[in-house]
Design an enzyme around this catalytic site. Structure first.
Site, PDB file in Angstrom:
ATOM      1  N   GLU A 158       0.846  -1.196   0.000  1.00  0.00           N
ATOM      2  CA  GLU A 158       0.000   0.000   0.000  1.00  0.00           C
ATOM      3  C   GLU A 158       0.879   1.242   0.000  1.00  0.00           C
ATOM      4  OE1 GLU A 158      -0.206   2.246   2.617  1.00  0.00           O
ATOM      5  OE2 GLU A 158       0.864   1.189   4.214  1.00  0.00           O
ATOM      6  N   ARG A 161      -1.124   7.834   1.949  1.00  0.00           N
ATOM      7  CA  ARG A 161      -0.693   8.966   2.759  1.00  0.00           C
ATOM      8  C   ARG A 161      -1.850   9.339   3.671  1.00  0.00           C
ATOM      9  NH1 ARG A 161      -0.145  13.154  -1.750  1.00  0.00           N
ATOM     10  NH2 ARG A 161      -1.977  11.965  -2.395  1.00  0.00           N
ATOM     11  N   GLU A 162      -1.604   9.383   4.977  1.00  0.00           N
ATOM     12  CA  GLU A 162      -2.682   9.763   5.891  1.00  0.00           C
ATOM     13  C   GLU A 162      -3.163  11.165   5.516  1.00  0.00           C
ATOM     14  OE1 GLU A 162      -2.582   8.855  10.044  1.00  0.00           O
ATOM     15  OE2 GLU A 162      -0.896   7.474   9.765  1.00  0.00           O
ATOM     16  N   LYS A 214       7.660  -0.590  -0.782  1.00  0.00           N
ATOM     17  CA  LYS A 214       7.161   0.387   0.194  1.00  0.00           C
ATOM     18  C   LYS A 214       8.272   0.864   1.121  1.00  0.00           C
ATOM     19  CE  LYS A 214       4.349   2.808   2.769  1.00  0.00           C
ATOM     20  NZ  LYS A 214       3.246   2.239   3.539  1.00  0.00           N
ATOM     21  N   GLY A 261      10.783  20.426   2.460  1.00  0.00           N
ATOM     22  CA  GLY A 261      10.383  21.447   3.420  1.00  0.00           C
ATOM     23  C   GLY A 261      11.042  21.212   4.767  1.00  0.00           C
ATOM     24  N   PRO A 262      11.978  22.063   5.173  1.00  0.00           N
ATOM     25  CA  PRO A 262      12.664  21.882   6.449  1.00  0.00           C
ATOM     26  C   PRO A 262      11.740  22.167   7.619  1.00  0.00           C
ATOM     27  CG  PRO A 262      13.274  23.980   5.474  1.00  0.00           C
ATOM     28  CD  PRO A 262      12.431  23.268   4.455  1.00  0.00           C
ATOM     29  N   GLY A 263      12.004  21.502   8.732  1.00  0.00           N
ATOM     30  CA  GLY A 263      11.181  21.735   9.907  1.00  0.00           C
ATOM     31  C   GLY A 263      11.450  20.725  10.995  1.00  0.00           C
ATOM     32  N   CYS A 270       4.425   5.097  10.111  1.00  0.00           N
ATOM     33  CA  CYS A 270       5.088   4.418   8.991  1.00  0.00           C
ATOM     34  C   CYS A 270       6.575   4.732   8.891  1.00  0.00           C
ATOM     35  CB  CYS A 270       4.393   4.781   7.676  1.00  0.00           C
ATOM     36  SG  CYS A 270       2.756   4.045   7.499  1.00  0.00           S
TER      37      CYS A 270
END
EC number: 1.1.1.22
Length: 443
Positions: A158, A161-162, A214, A261-263, A270
């Site tokens: 699968e 993406r939540e 996956k 995207g930094p953060g 997962c």
């Protein structure tokens, strides 16, 4: 299409993956029976409710319960008699004693299902498992099933993406089936016929390759996220701006801008456990050095949490003891109520343990957060969470927080200081409105 609608499907396991898969298979026109050993979960789903937050899923679930294409049960005998195809959708969490995946639920599902497989049957695994699991499961099935070798196994990972689970099931970006059986491949093609007609790629591999797809994808994604966060560390030391750096990198066709995207880093059920299980399996296979870089990927991800705490501590004078802190976000990502390995909740709990009075608000994850961290304080609105706060931390980039009005928040906080853990806000605008703004990887 008529043949598709006559095919009967069971979905074993009704957690996030299973409930989503069952409802969406019914939406595609199949008769579906979902099974779980948890009667309470079955009762909730049978009533048309979803026991977790996933946009759009409850509508799909209710619609297909009403039209009769979807039902739920706890009876494996009923499932065995009903379905032509069985999808294994049980969880594979990290083991408590190691980084390896816990296959207890996979084995239990197989052992419960197999005795009821009395004729030619296709079983398709969707759970994320260590490479080599499918071959073992196939042998376990044929040994325990009355139909023996007439029970054939395939593995179709699968890619949900939540927050986008319904979309990713109905219109996946690819369909992969691992099998050496023509019947399994033909069955999966029949199930996927409508999607194949839409141009969605359909790939057939051996079992081992399908199992690797996956975890390889997640390892690559985690590496990309941690790479830009490693650059954020360098930028902080050098006085550079990681947002401008990421933007510049995104224009390179070899790199691209997605997930650059930094953060605060990744979390959830997962990525963290999958990369750790991948490393553990590589060690078992004798190729541990091939994935040793994932240890640093994991370490970079964890350091972002500590750095966020350090920035907040610096803003309030070097100590959290007795200070009031407002935290925006508890889920590991927006559009989800999942708090598994949530960076936001981890940061909030750590700051609380250092003596601060911490109040948390999240649009969907408060109930789950309370169960996991009853010691924290929880608010029912953003304004309530930041009231009298000496520093505000934005830790999950919900739209509600990205669109927050700095003037409105400024009226209720004790001090206009904010740590943007997701680089979700416009720093110039917030500074113009009188806020002291700090973010990871920015001057």
């Amino acid at each position: 299409m008529a043949e598709q609608q006559r095919l009967k499907i069971s979905v074993v396991g009704t957690g996030y993956l299973g409930a989503t898969h069952a409802a969406c298979m019914a939406e595609l026109g199949f008769d579906v029976l979902g099974i779980d050993i948890d009667q309470a979960k079955i009762d909730i789903l049978s009533s048309g409710r979803v026991p977790f937050y996933e946009p759009g899923l409850e509508e799909v679930l209710a619609r297909n319960l009403d039209n009769g294409r979807l039902r739920f049960t706890t009876d494996y005998a009923e499932v065995g008699a009903f379905a032509d195809v069985h999808f294994l959708c049980v969880g594979t969490p990290q083991r408590s004693d190691s980084n390896a995946a816990d296959l207890t639920y996979v084995d239990a599902a197989v052992d419960s299902l197999a005795p009821h497989l009395n004729g030619p049957t296709v079983v398709i695994g969707k759970s994320t498992v260590p490479v080599g699991t499918a071959a073992r499961v196939a042998a376990r099935l044929t040994a325990a099933a009355p139909a023996g070798d007439a029970v054939e196994l395939g593995w179709s990972p699968e890619f949900l993406r939540e927050g986008f689970g319904v979309q990713d099931t109905l219109r996946p970006n690819r369909i992969v089936i691992g099998t050496d059986s023509e019947r399994v491949e033909a069955t999966m093609r029949e199930i996927s016929a409508g999607q194949i007609e839409q141009g969605i790629p359909f790939l057939t591999t051996d079992l081992q390759t399908a199992e690797l797809v996956k975890v390889s994808a997640n390892a690559f994604l985690a590496t990309k996220i941690s790479f830009i966060n490693a650059m954020a560390e360098v930028c902080e030391a050098a006085g550079a701006d990681v947002i401008k750096l990421a933007e510049s990198l995104s224009h390179d066709d070899r790199i691209g801008g997605k997930f650059l995207g930094p953060g605060l880093g990744f979390g959830g059920g997962c990525l963290p456990k999958d990369i750790r299980a991948f490393m553990a399996r590589a060690d078992e296979l004798g190729v541990e050095p091939a994935l040793s870089f994932l240890r640093e990927v994991d370490a970079i991800n964890q350091r972002r949490r500590a750095r966020t705490i350090d920035i907040a501590r610096g803003l309030i004078g070097g100590s959290f003891a007795g200070r009031t802190v407002g935290v925006l976000g508890a889920s590991f990502k927006p559009n989800s109520d999942d708090i598994r390995d949530s960076p936001a909740l981890d940061v909030a709990a750590t700051i609380s343990s250092l003596g601060a009075h911490v109040t948390v608000y999240d649009p969907e994850a408060l109930d789950n957060a309370r169960r996991e961290h009853p010691d924290l304080n929880y608010a029912h609105s953003m304004l309530e969470a930041v009231r009298d706060a000496e520093v505000v931390l934005l830790l999950t980039e919900w739209a509600e927080f990205r669109d927050a009005d700095p003037d409105e928040l400024g009226k209720v906080v004790a001090e206009t200081k904010i740590v943007d853990g997701r680089n979700a806000l416009n720093p110039e605008y917030w500074r113009e409105r009188g806020w002291t703004y700090r973010a990871l990887g920015r001057p």
